[in-house]
Design a protein around this motif. Structure first.
Motif, PDB file in Angstrom:
ATOM      1  N   UNK A  17      29.947  34.278   8.336  1.00  0.00           N
ATOM      2  CA  UNK A  17      28.773  33.404   8.275  1.00  0.00           C
ATOM      3  C   UNK A  17      28.030  33.539   6.952  1.00  0.00           C
ATOM      4  N   UNK A  18      28.247  34.660   6.260  1.00  0.00           N
ATOM      5  CA  UNK A  18      27.571  34.847   4.973  1.00  0.00           C
ATOM      6  C   UNK A  18      28.222  34.035   3.864  1.00  0.00           C
ATOM      7  N   UNK A  19      29.540  33.793   3.986  1.00  0.00           N
ATOM      8  CA  UNK A  19      30.272  33.167   2.873  1.00  0.00           C
ATOM      9  C   UNK A  19      29.648  31.854   2.378  1.00  0.00           C
ATOM     10  N   UNK A  20      29.347  30.896   3.273  1.00  0.00           N
ATOM     11  CA  UNK A  20      28.738  29.667   2.746  1.00  0.00           C
ATOM     12  C   UNK A  20      27.414  29.934   2.045  1.00  0.00           C
ATOM     13  N   UNK A  21      26.649  30.896   2.558  1.00  0.00           N
ATOM     14  CA  UNK A  21      25.383  31.228   1.915  1.00  0.00           C
ATOM     15  C   UNK A  21      25.608  31.830   0.540  1.00  0.00           C
ATOM     16  N   UNK A  22      26.628  32.703   0.445  1.00  0.00           N
ATOM     17  CA  UNK A  22      26.905  33.341  -0.837  1.00  0.00           C
ATOM     18  C   UNK A  22      27.275  32.281  -1.877  1.00  0.00           C
ATOM     19  N   UNK A  23      28.161  31.348  -1.476  1.00  0.00           N
ATOM     20  CA  UNK A  23      28.567  30.303  -2.418  1.00  0.00           C
ATOM     21  C   UNK A  23      27.361  29.497  -2.882  1.00  0.00           C
ATOM     22  N   UNK A  24      26.481  29.125  -1.925  1.00  0.00           N
ATOM     23  CA  UNK A  24      25.309  28.335  -2.295  1.00  0.00           C
ATOM     24  C   UNK A  24      24.376  29.144  -3.191  1.00  0.00           C
ATOM     25  N   UNK A  25      24.147  30.410  -2.827  1.00  0.00           N
ATOM     26  CA  UNK A  25      23.202  31.224  -3.587  1.00  0.00           C
ATOM     27  C   UNK A  25      23.721  31.498  -4.996  1.00  0.00           C
ATOM     28  N   UNK A  26      25.024  31.794  -5.122  1.00  0.00           N
ATOM     29  CA  UNK A  26      25.565  32.053  -6.456  1.00  0.00           C
ATOM     30  C   UNK A  26      25.473  30.790  -7.304  1.00  0.00           C
ATOM     31  N   UNK A  27      25.797  29.657  -6.689  1.00  0.00           N
ATOM     32  CA  UNK A  27      25.643  28.393  -7.407  1.00  0.00           C
ATOM     33  C   UNK A  27      24.211  28.231  -7.887  1.00  0.00           C
ATOM     34  N   UNK A  28      23.271  28.472  -6.981  1.00  0.00           N
ATOM     35  CA  UNK A  28      21.863  28.328  -7.323  1.00  0.00           C
ATOM     36  C   UNK A  28      21.445  29.236  -8.459  1.00  0.00           C
ATOM     37  N   UNK A  29      22.003  30.451  -8.488  1.00  0.00           N
ATOM     38  CA  UNK A  29      21.610  31.409  -9.522  1.00  0.00           C
ATOM     39  C   UNK A  29      21.919  30.859 -10.913  1.00  0.00           C
ATOM     40  N   UNK A  41      19.551  22.724  -3.554  1.00  0.00           N
ATOM     41  CA  UNK A  41      20.772  23.287  -2.948  1.00  0.00           C
ATOM     42  C   UNK A  41      21.157  22.625  -1.624  1.00  0.00           C
ATOM     43  N   UNK A  42      20.165  22.352  -0.791  1.00  0.00           N
ATOM     44  CA  UNK A  42      20.443  21.760   0.522  1.00  0.00           C
ATOM     45  C   UNK A  42      21.266  20.470   0.387  1.00  0.00           C
ATOM     46  N   UNK A  43      20.903  19.658  -0.613  1.00  0.00           N
ATOM     47  CA  UNK A  43      21.627  18.399  -0.829  1.00  0.00           C
ATOM     48  C   UNK A  43      23.068  18.684  -1.227  1.00  0.00           C
ATOM     49  N   UNK A  44      23.263  19.696  -2.088  1.00  0.00           N
ATOM     50  CA  UNK A  44      24.610  20.016  -2.564  1.00  0.00           C
ATOM     51  C   UNK A  44      25.496  20.468  -1.407  1.00  0.00           C
ATOM     52  N   UNK A  45      24.928  21.288  -0.510  1.00  0.00           N
ATOM     53  CA  UNK A  45      25.718  21.804   0.607  1.00  0.00           C
ATOM     54  C   UNK A  45      26.151  20.651   1.526  1.00  0.00           C
ATOM     55  N   UNK A 226      25.254  19.004   9.026  1.00  0.00           N
ATOM     56  CA  UNK A 226      25.863  20.296   9.313  1.00  0.00           C
ATOM     57  C   UNK A 226      25.397  21.398   8.355  1.00  0.00           C
ATOM     58  N   UNK A 227      24.695  21.034   7.270  1.00  0.00           N
ATOM     59  CA  UNK A 227      24.194  22.081   6.379  1.00  0.00           C
ATOM     60  C   UNK A 227      23.078  22.881   7.053  1.00  0.00           C
ATOM     61  N   UNK A 228      22.410  22.274   8.031  1.00  0.00           N
ATOM     62  CA  UNK A 228      21.347  22.902   8.825  1.00  0.00           C
ATOM     63  C   UNK A 228      20.513  23.914   8.036  1.00  0.00           C
ATOM     64  N   UNK A 229      19.885  23.439   6.958  1.00  0.00           N
ATOM     65  CA  UNK A 229      18.949  24.227   6.151  1.00  0.00           C
ATOM     66  C   UNK A 229      19.580  25.441   5.466  1.00  0.00           C
ATOM     67  N   UNK A 230      20.919  25.499   5.392  1.00  0.00           N
ATOM     68  CA  UNK A 230      21.534  26.634   4.711  1.00  0.00           C
ATOM     69  C   UNK A 230      21.170  26.651   3.227  1.00  0.00           C
ATOM     70  N   UNK A 231      21.004  25.459   2.648  1.00  0.00           N
ATOM     71  CA  UNK A 231      20.619  25.374   1.241  1.00  0.00           C
ATOM     72  C   UNK A 231      19.244  25.971   1.001  1.00  0.00           C
ATOM     73  N   UNK A 236      15.828  30.673  -0.696  1.00  0.00           N
ATOM     74  CA  UNK A 236      14.928  31.792  -0.429  1.00  0.00           C
ATOM     75  C   UNK A 236      15.599  33.124  -0.705  1.00  0.00           C
ATOM     76  N   UNK A 237      16.898  33.195  -0.387  1.00  0.00           N
ATOM     77  CA  UNK A 237      17.618  34.462  -0.586  1.00  0.00           C
ATOM     78  C   UNK A 237      17.687  34.812  -2.068  1.00  0.00           C
ATOM     79  N   UNK A 238      17.846  33.779  -2.918  1.00  0.00           N
ATOM     80  CA  UNK A 238      17.890  34.042  -4.361  1.00  0.00           C
ATOM     81  C   UNK A 238      16.593  34.734  -4.794  1.00  0.00           C
ATOM     82  N   UNK A 239      15.465  34.221  -4.279  1.00  0.00           N
ATOM     83  CA  UNK A 239      14.174  34.829  -4.625  1.00  0.00           C
ATOM     84  C   UNK A 239      14.111  36.262  -4.097  1.00  0.00           C
ATOM     85  N   UNK A 240      14.549  36.420  -2.847  1.00  0.00           N
ATOM     86  CA  UNK A 240      14.547  37.756  -2.235  1.00  0.00           C
ATOM     87  C   UNK A 240      15.378  38.729  -3.067  1.00  0.00           C
ATOM     88  N   UNK A 241      16.545  38.261  -3.543  1.00  0.00           N
ATOM     89  CA  UNK A 241      17.438  39.117  -4.304  1.00  0.00           C
ATOM     90  C   UNK A 241      17.041  39.237  -5.761  1.00  0.00           C
TER      91      UNK A 241
END
Lengths: 311, 374
Positions: A17-29, A41-45, A226-231, A236-241
């Protein structure tokens, strides 16, 4: 065992379940490091999920699907980059507009191409897990880490490649300078706007892989919304990290754990209503934002830059 | 010809301000027709069907007005937050919080035997309170922790919608326990219908009054001045003795309260019960409405009407010729993108023109001076 859930299956689904988030977050970075907010990001996902699925469905090839997803991401960030970097529009507004656009566009096209009632019935052959010889035989770790599908491995490789890129590669350091202090970078002759634009396009190509993961790897169908706010979660995770790839990886794993936990609880028939369990990852994001606040964004983050502005 | 030029030079700000939204709408429809052509539909057929569906008969037209109400109120809500430099994307959740507030209040005072006007007022106050709370949370997170309100409000919105879904499948489900919705509200809590044989309810009048009142609040009162000061520059606001943190919480609470009221009006005027289906994403679309209306409540009346027409027209079109009604949100999103882009162009143009006018004035001044000296 945790609330009656076996730990290793919990960790397996955490990684999945983390993989899609990782891809989105790395892209965002990639765009964040160059000083361009990744709020789109949400639109991209979402667009990536649809483009990836349609590409794979019509060509019969997963590779074409993945390329279609990346192309959709590049096209979206082309619009985003032009409006935000070149024209100086507010990123939150443009991001929102693109989220609306992807939502409307995917629903419209999905109904025209695949029909309304067929939702979930039209399928593609999804990515299969690839067990890495030897490594996958390690007890526990092997099944958790070394039995991913191709996109999953790409996600993890990207984390470390990105960390290396921004720490050691001269170009990466120059891009970081653009994000930290565009005026200074401009004075020493770094093409600010060009670097920002290219970083944003890269970000689009990578983050849309997250969508492809959703429709081609973790499932084999496209579902509207189906992106259901993953973007937004990735944002938010990028900021957290603290805008570091490794930090984002840890954040995504934590978020993935919250998600895996609630899904497993649901599957084990725990006496808590589904909807309350589904709230967990979102509540988790809110708590995370409460504690991380602004994080330490690059100094020039989300600041419009025109060449010669500083002079 | 020179007269037209003269007029243009004098009123360029107004011309650009009014012209750009129209240009954006035209561009959105053009891109829309490209998408329609590419997918094998005739744009002319589609657009006439939308027009007929929105204005064709008295019933269609009043449906359009009914659809305009939530866009208008939430549009004003978003504009208030935006003027105060807060980006409220979570209006959807605040709308649902308000709808919940209305239903809960009605349950509490159902048997009190209140006169209808008082019953309705209390129910709507209930929606304002819950909506306000839902808006205050992102405001607090932004003011105290610097967390992006754009993200926190969306997250909170999802949580609220899930919570409503839980309620209407659990403790608040209708007494038959078949549908995922609440029991209907009591008759005395329903907003009166203001036109016979239609669904046009008093909420339409409330919405127009809200727009006018907020136009005055934003432009003519100290509070409006404070909100706008925060929107222009946080440090300047602080210098003027305004606490940006407090104002941030206040504007988002106000914004949430308005969006909540929209939810209350939807329940008491249209659906008469609460379910997750009462909004097709009004809260998100209203952001486009607010921006197209240039964050001016009077402009938002026009843009809300446009979006209401698109929604009801596309629904009718889908029924008649089978083009998916998602075309409405597609065109609405395109309108927003073009508005954003053209506004950026427009601002540049205005700056360029005002620079050249000031330059022209300066030249004239020196000329006059020289004449005087001679």
């Amino acid at each position: 065992m945790l609330f009656g859930i076996p730990i290793d299956s919990l960790l397996q689904s955490t990684v999945r379940l983390s993989c899609p988030l990782i891809l989105a977050a790395i892209g965002g970075i990639y765009s964040d490091k160059a000083g361009v907010s990744s709020i789109e990001l949400e639109a991209l996902v979402l667009m990536g999920a649809f483009a990836g699925f349609s590409g794979a469905y019509f060509s019969g090839s997963l590779a074409v699907g993945v390329l279609a997803a990346m192309l959709s991401g590049v096209l979206l960030t082309l619009i985003y980059g032009y409006l935000v970097i070149v024209l100086g529009c507010r990123s939150a507004v443009v991001g929102m507009a693109l989220v609306m656009f992807s939502s409307g566009c995917t629903r419209f096209l999905n109904r025209i191409i695949f029909g309304i009632s067929d939702n979930g019935l039209i399928k593609v052959e999804a990515f299969k897990p690839i067990a890495i010889p030897l490594l996958s035989k390690i007890p526990y770790l092997g099944t958790i880490l070394f039995n991913q599908n191709l996109l999953g491995y790409i996600a993890f490789i990207l984390v470390f490649a990105t960390a290396f890129f921004y720490k050691k590669v001269p170009l990466g350091l120059e891009i970081k300078a653009v994000g930290e202090n565009p005026a200074a970078a401009d004075t020493v002759g770094i093409p600010v706007v060009k670097y920002r634009f290219i970083s944003t396009l890269v970000s689009g190509a990578l983050a849309s892989l997250s969508g492809a993961y959703l429709s081609l790897a973790s499932s084999n169908v496209f579902v509207e919304g189906m992106s259901s706010e993953k973007g937004y979660a990735a944002f938010s995770i990028i900021i957290l990290g603290k805008y570091s790839p490794i930090g984002a990886l840890l954040g995504c794993l934590m978020f993935g754990f919250a998600d895996a936990f609630q899904l497993n609880l649901q599957a084990h028939g725990v006496n808590v209503p589904n909807q309350i369990l589904q709230m967990l990852p979102y509540i988790f994001t809110l708590v995370v934002l409460f504690f991380s606040g602004k994080g330490n964004a690059p100094e020039g983050h989300n600041k419009f830059f025109v060449k010669g502005m500083s002079r | 010809m020179s007269k037209i030029k003269e007029f243009g030079r004098k009123h360029y700000k107004v011309l650009i301000g009014v012209g750009l939204p129209f240009l954006a709408i035209i561009s959105a429809f053009l891109v829309g027709s490209i998408i329609l052509l590419a997918t094998g539909y005739s744009p002319i057929e589609a657009y006439t069907a939308i027009f007929r569906g929105a204005f064709g008969t008295k019933r269609y037209f009043t449906t359009t007005l009914v659809k305009t109400v939530p866009y208008l109120i939430i549009g004003v809500a978003v504009a208030v937050a935006f003027k105060g430099a807060s980006f409220n994307i979570g209006a959807e959740g605040q709308f649902f919080a308000g709808a919940l507030g209305a239903v809960l209040t009605d349950m509490m005072i159902k048997n009190a035997g209140l006169p209808s006007w008082m019953h309705i007022t209390l129910v709507l106050i209930g929606s304002i309170i819950l909506g306000g709370v839902a808006g205050a949370i992102p405001g607090y997170l932004k003011a105290s922790r610097g967390a992006s309100e754009a993200v926190t409000s969306v997250m909170l919105s999802t949580i609220i919608v899930l919570f409503i879904e839980y309620l209407v499948n659990g403790p608040l489900q209708e007494s038959q326990h078949i549908y995922s919705e609440t029991d209907p509200i009591s008759d005395s809590a329903k907003l009166p219908i203001i036109m016979d044989k239609t669904k046009l309810h008093a909420g339409f009048v409330i919405a127009i009054i809200i727009a006018i009142v907020f136009y005055i609040i934003l432009n003519k009162t100290t509070m409006g001045y404070r909100i706008r000061a925060c929107g222009l520059s946080m440090s300047a606001a602080e210098y003027a003795g305004i606490s940006p943190e407090l104002m941030c919480v206040m504007t988002l609470t106000l914004s949430g309260a308005l969006a909540g009221l929209a939810g209350g009006i939807e329940v008491t005027g249209v659906s008469y019960k609460l379910g997750t289906g009462i909004s097709p994403g009004y809260g998100y679309t209203a952001i486009a409405v607010a921006l197209l209306g240039k964050l001016n409540p009077l402009g938002i009346i026009a843009s809300a009407f446009l979006f209401g027409s698109l929604t009801s027209g596309c629904n009718q079109m889908a029924r008649e010729i089978g083009i998916p009604s998602a075309l409405a949100s597609l065109i609405q999103a395109l309108v927003l993108i073009f508005v954003v882009a053209y506004t950026a162009y427009g601002d540049r143009l205005i700056k360029k023109l005002s620079d050249s006018t000031t330059a022209a004035k300066a030249v004239k001044k020196t000329e006059n001076k020289e004449k005087g000296a001679a």
